[in-house]
Design an enzyme around this catalytic site. Structure first.
Site, short mmCIF file in Angstrom:
data_model
loop_
_atom_site.label_atom_id
_atom_site.label_comp_id
_atom_site.label_asym_id
_atom_site.label_seq_id
_atom_site.Cartn_x
_atom_site.Cartn_y
_atom_site.Cartn_z
N GLU A 128 0.83 -1.21 0.00
CA GLU A 128 0.00 0.00 0.00
C GLU A 128 0.86 1.26 0.00
O GLU A 128 0.54 2.26 -0.64
CB GLU A 128 -0.92 0.03 1.23
CG GLU A 128 -2.20 -0.73 1.07
CD GLU A 128 -3.22 0.00 0.21
OE1 GLU A 128 -2.99 0.10 -1.02
OE2 GLU A 128 -4.24 0.46 0.72
N THR A 181 -5.00 7.73 -4.72
CA THR A 181 -4.95 8.02 -3.29
C THR A 181 -3.81 8.97 -2.96
O THR A 181 -3.95 9.89 -2.17
CB THR A 181 -4.81 6.71 -2.50
OG1 THR A 181 -5.93 5.87 -2.81
CG2 THR A 181 -4.74 6.96 -1.01
N1 ADP Z 1 -2.27 -4.77 -7.98
C1 ADP Z 1 -2.68 -3.49 -8.00
N2 ADP Z 1 -4.00 -3.19 -7.86
C2 ADP Z 1 -4.41 -1.90 -7.89
N3 ADP Z 1 -3.60 -0.83 -8.04
C3 ADP Z 1 -2.29 -1.10 -8.19
C4 ADP Z 1 -1.77 -2.43 -8.16
N4 ADP Z 1 -0.43 -2.36 -8.30
C5 ADP Z 1 -0.13 -1.05 -8.43
N5 ADP Z 1 -1.24 -0.30 -8.38
C6 ADP Z 1 -1.32 1.18 -8.49
O1 ADP Z 1 -1.90 1.70 -7.29
C7 ADP Z 1 -2.79 2.79 -7.62
C8 ADP Z 1 -4.19 2.39 -7.12
O2 ADP Z 1 -4.17 2.56 -5.77
P1 ADP Z 1 -5.04 3.74 -5.12
O3 ADP Z 1 -4.68 5.04 -5.74
O4 ADP Z 1 -4.86 3.58 -3.66
O5 ADP Z 1 -6.50 3.39 -5.59
P2 ADP Z 1 -7.63 2.63 -4.75
O6 ADP Z 1 -8.38 3.70 -4.09
O7 ADP Z 1 -8.44 1.92 -5.77
O8 ADP Z 1 -6.89 1.71 -3.82
C9 ADP Z 1 -2.82 2.97 -9.09
O9 ADP Z 1 -1.95 4.02 -9.45
C10 ADP Z 1 -2.25 1.65 -9.61
O10 ADP Z 1 -1.54 1.83 -10.80
N1 LIG Z 2 -7.29 6.71 4.47
C1 LIG Z 2 -6.96 6.63 3.06
C2 LIG Z 2 -7.84 5.57 2.43
C3 LIG Z 2 -7.63 5.40 0.94
O1 LIG Z 2 -8.62 4.48 0.47
P1 LIG Z 2 -8.66 4.05 -1.10
O2 LIG Z 2 -9.75 3.05 -1.18
O3 LIG Z 2 -8.95 5.29 -1.86
O4 LIG Z 2 -7.31 3.49 -1.42
C4 LIG Z 2 -7.13 7.98 2.40
O5 LIG Z 2 -8.25 8.49 2.50
O6 LIG Z 2 -6.15 8.51 1.84
#
Ligand code: ADP
Ligand SMILES: N[C@@H](CCOP(=O)(O)O)C(=O)O
Length: 306
Positions: A128, A181
């Protein structure tokens, strides 16, 4: 066991008042993953379906979290990971979290479960961290533990499991736009006015009490975010209208899911949840914005072996 197939559920983090602390697990939407042992050591991602993501283990959260676990476990085998994604990256319902937690859960099962859920959450946090450029476990914890969770602390990592009122349902409305995020975190202030902090932590405490007592009225009075929502709501088209229409339809509360663009509403009962879903969807009916919506029980089991 040489191979395992799992369902790694989507999750709602923050839950209005509990930024980086509260989260809950969904039931109807999640990723599927297949993980198998290999003679060759290391981590290989051999299949990704659904969305375009990196196959390089050090660039994919599933690989990064798996590498963190095997760095500690030092097994005499390697692992191949197949990811069948249903959760759109940048969705706000824990796409990266589902991959990070699913891979460590699966490897732990294949190794005979040497690690507990808190330790798995720690390894998944390493993935993460790569995705969101910061340490938070509020998506990972409900995915691994199930139900509602409260991240008491990151260092040392301590997660509290909270009860789930039996008639509580979640409605998710996901406008098909991407909000990273990391970007949604970068826009937040470093300081919070004391008066706002007091209201926010009173809501967190009240919400936790409401879960313990199945007090739906107190859930409704606690689902308020005066710290983060004012900054992030501008990223989500028609957010305020969706929120007001969901409340008119009987929602216990409506807020941004995670870092957005998804929004969630909580409902007392399934029939009410379906009405709320229709009301939230209707806001976008005359727009060009594509939408995914889900009605889900709270998944008290978390990741499932298929
Ligand atoms: N296995 C994966 N699944 C989802 N996102 C991934 C993965 N590996 C890398 N990423 C990257 O992480 C980011 C998605 O995470 P995030 O921004 O936290 O979105 P979410 O809110 O859906 O978790 C994207 O930029 C994506 O390219
Ligand atoms: N506390 C985090 C939670 C992010 O959740 P996601 O589902 O958008 O990955 C934030 O709010 O930054």
């Amino acid at each position: 066991m040489e191979e395992i197939k799992i369902f790694s559920p989507a999750t709602v983090a923050n839950v209005a008042c509990g930024f980086d602390v509260l989260g809950f697990c969904l039931d109807t939407i999640g990723d599927h993953m297949v993980v198998r042992k290999t003679l060759e050591k290391g981590i290989k991602i051999t299949e990704i379906e659904g969305f375009d993501l990196p196959f390089e283990a050090t660039e994919n959260v599933a690989g990064v979290s798996a590498l963190a676990l095997i760095e500690d476990a030092k097994p005499n085998c390697g692992f191949e990971i197949e990811i069948y994604k249903n959760i759109k990256p940048g969705s706000g319902i824990g796409s990266s979290s589902a991959s990070a937690s699913g891979s460590v859960f699966a490897i732990n099962e294949l190794l005979g479960k040497p690690y507990n859920k808190t330790q798995l959450t720690y390894f998944a946090m390493q993935g993460e961290k790569m995705a969101s450029q910061s340490e938070h476990a509020d998506n990972l914890a409900p995915g691994i533990f199930g139900g509602f969770t409260l991240v008491k602390s990151i260092n040392p990592l301590e997660i509290l499991e909270l009860p789930t009122p039996k008639d509580l349902y979640a409605v998710i409305v996901h406008p098909q736009i991407e909000i990273k995020t990391s970007e949604a975190r970068a826009m937040l202030p470093n300081n919070v006015p004391l008066i706002d902090a007091i209201i926010q932590w009173a809501n967190v405490g009240s919400f936790v009490h409401a879960l313990h007592t199945s007090n739906y009225g107190l859930i409704q009075r606690s689902l308020q975010d005066i710290v983060i929502e004012p900054y992030r709501k501008r990223l989500i088209p028609h957010f305020s209208q969706v929120k007001s229409e969901s409340m008119k339809a009987g929602a216990l509360g409506c807020a941004i899911s995670g870092s957005g663009p998804s929004m969630f509403a909580l409902s007392h009962g399934l029939e009410n949840a379906k009405k709320i879903e229709l009301a939230m969807k209707k806001v976008y009916s005359n727009t060009q914005i594509d939408l995914e919506t889900y009605v889900s029980k709270i998944n008290t089991k978390g990741i499932k072996i298929l």
